[in-house]
Design a protein around this motif. Structure first.
Motif, PDB file in Angstrom:
ATOM      1  N   VAL A 107       0.823  -1.220   0.000  1.00 41.75           N
ATOM      2  CA  VAL A 107       0.000   0.000   0.000  1.00 41.75           C
ATOM      3  C   VAL A 107       0.852   1.263   0.000  1.00 41.75           C
ATOM      4  N   VAL A 129      -3.758  -7.256  -3.176  1.00 47.10           N
ATOM      5  CA  VAL A 129      -3.207  -6.274  -2.238  1.00 47.10           C
ATOM      6  C   VAL A 129      -2.920  -6.997  -0.932  1.00 47.10           C
ATOM      7  N   VAL A 131      -1.187  -6.989   2.816  1.00 48.78           N
ATOM      8  CA  VAL A 131      -0.576  -6.394   4.001  1.00 48.78           C
ATOM      9  C   VAL A 131      -0.780  -7.355   5.163  1.00 48.78           C
ATOM     10  N   GLY A 134      -4.708  -6.372   7.971  1.00 52.88           N
ATOM     11  CA  GLY A 134      -5.767  -5.843   7.125  1.00 52.88           C
ATOM     12  C   GLY A 134      -6.724  -4.909   7.825  1.00 52.88           C
ATOM     13  N   TYR A 138      -5.212   2.247   6.133  1.00 51.51           N
ATOM     14  CA  TYR A 138      -4.485   2.415   4.880  1.00 51.51           C
ATOM     15  C   TYR A 138      -4.967   1.415   3.839  1.00 51.51           C
ATOM     16  N   LEU A 139      -5.364   0.230   4.258  1.00 51.06           N
ATOM     17  CA  LEU A 139      -5.821  -0.771   3.295  1.00 51.06           C
ATOM     18  C   LEU A 139      -7.141  -0.372   2.666  1.00 51.06           C
ATOM     19  N   TYR A 142      -6.551   2.365   0.213  1.00 49.93           N
ATOM     20  CA  TYR A 142      -5.860   1.883  -0.990  1.00 49.93           C
ATOM     21  C   TYR A 142      -6.825   1.126  -1.900  1.00 49.93           C
ATOM     22  N   ALA A 157      -7.821  -8.684  -1.510  1.00 49.29           N
ATOM     23  CA  ALA A 157      -7.118  -7.903  -0.489  1.00 49.29           C
ATOM     24  C   ALA A 157      -7.218  -8.572   0.870  1.00 49.29           C
ATOM     25  N   LEU A 169     -14.155  -4.385   3.561  1.00 49.45           N
ATOM     26  CA  LEU A 169     -13.271  -4.432   2.400  1.00 49.45           C
ATOM     27  C   LEU A 169     -14.053  -4.638   1.106  1.00 49.45           C
TER      28      LEU A 169
END
Length: 367
Positions: A107, A129, A131, A134, A138-139, A142, A157, A169
């Motif tokens: 991200v 995506v 990370v 989660g 920021y997720l 993004y 993601a 999400l």
């Protein structure tokens, strides 16, 4: 402070109940499924097994073998844009398209710039995506950004382990949510942080939440044998991401090393001299992407504000990956005949589980 005291289960805590079936042979089942998504306008036909976007399994070489069997791969983040573009061009010529591949992204601003460059080529339209946490805002931000910039993209993601975050999400632009914190064989997040959730219970809750808002989930981590993949699909996972099961092969990343062992047997060197027989075995390194080893290899060293949340192991060399992939697919087909599911999509409808204290007889080892 609050404690959820309902029982949380892992794959090893359950077994599937066999049922009367009209299927006479494993050859009758259909292990491919047509996927349609909430945001991405394209449909996709595949068996929902995905090679994890780890440096040792999200390789170009594994991706080629996965595609031959209509399986998917998430390419790792450490290829350069130029390397990705060259591979995607060659791969499209070999397979007709790159529909079974995901390009991975973090991200950061640098991740976004690389993603834009790759997506501008029109060679690929699937984004993973990735990370570790989660639950970071920021997720979400993004996901919104790349959904706006790439409205035709298939976006996966994660990672999360609760239904509420799956819904967030998906409602903010993800088609597939990657679920699992700490279940991986080379992940030490649970040991270091105390954070995580047993994967079987994670899949059940997250699948229910995601399907309720038109999304899907990818169960990431925790599968140690093909039977675990079957349990995950039966619990509601649309996709299952594999790391350790695909490591240690010819096509896997990781350094190869050779070790010498005494076999316990004696061999004669000449008429008067004997010695213990020495045998050499080959191994391949497999490491977690949050390990200190990975940080040194891919990020220029471990930052002082973070700790290693992964480990490095050496796996006995397994040879070509095709045998392992066929074993996984064979396990899925056999499972489907046991529970009476003719189509991959029918597995959750046909599944009933026993809660167990032990699933394997290990008197002669775990193999």
């Amino acid at each position: 402070m609050r404690i959820y005291d309902d029982i949380q289960l892992d794959y090893c805590d359950v077994l599937l109940r066999p049922k009367r079936s009209t299927l006479a042979s494993r050859s009758e089942v259909i292990v491919e499924r047509e996927y349609t998504f909430k945001w991405c306008p394209r449909s996709l036909t595949a068996t929902g097994i995905v090679a994890a976007n780890m440096a040792t399994t999200g390789t170009f070489e594994i991706a080629k073998e996965m595609q031959k069997l209509r399986l998917m791969s998430a390419l790792h983040k450490h290829y350069t844009a130029q390397e990705l573009l060259q591979f995607l061009k060659d791969n499209a010529q070999a397979f007709g398209n790159n529909d079974l591949l995901f390009v991975s992204s973090g991200v950061s601003d640098a991740d976004y710039e690389k993603l834009k460059q790759v997506m501008a080529s029109k060679l690929i339209n699937n984004i993973c995506v990735d990370v570790a946490n989660g639950y970071s805002p920021y997720l979400i931000n993004y996901i919104r950004k790349i959904r706006k910039d790439f409205p035709q993209a298939l976006i996966m993601a994660g990672n999360v382990v609760t239904g509420d975050m799956c819904e967030d999400l998906i409602l903010n632009g993800a088609d597939i949510v990657k679920v699992g914190i700490g279940p991986g064989s080379v992940c030490t997040t649970r040991k270091l942080t105390g954070v995580g959730r047993p994967q079987f219970s994670t899949v059940i809750e997250c699948a229910d939440a995601a399907h309720g808002v038109g999304g899907m989930i990818c169960a990431d981590g925790g599968c140690t044998v093909p039977g675990d993949v079957c349990k995950s699909l039966c619990a509601g996972a649309d996709f299952v991401m594999l790391g350790g099961l695909l490591a240690g092969h010819t096509e896997s990343g990781g350094e190869m090393c050779t070790k010498s062992f005494q076999t316990g047997e004696v061999e004669m060197i000449d008429d008067k001299t004997c010695a213990m027989r020495i045998e050499e075995k080959q191994y391949k390194k497999f490491y977690g992407m949050s390990s200190e080893y990975a940080q040194d290899k891919h990020y220029g060293g471990m930052k002082k504000y973070r700790a290693s949340e992964g480990k490095v192991v050496e796996i006995p060399f397994r040879g070509p990956i095709e045998h392992t992939l066929l074993a996984i697919l064979g396990g899925i087909r056999s499972c489907m005949t046991y529970i009476g599911a003719k189509r991959l999509k029918d597995m959750p409808k046909c599944a009933t589980f026993y809660r167990v204290n032990r699933q394997l007889n290990t008197i002669f080892g775990n193999d």
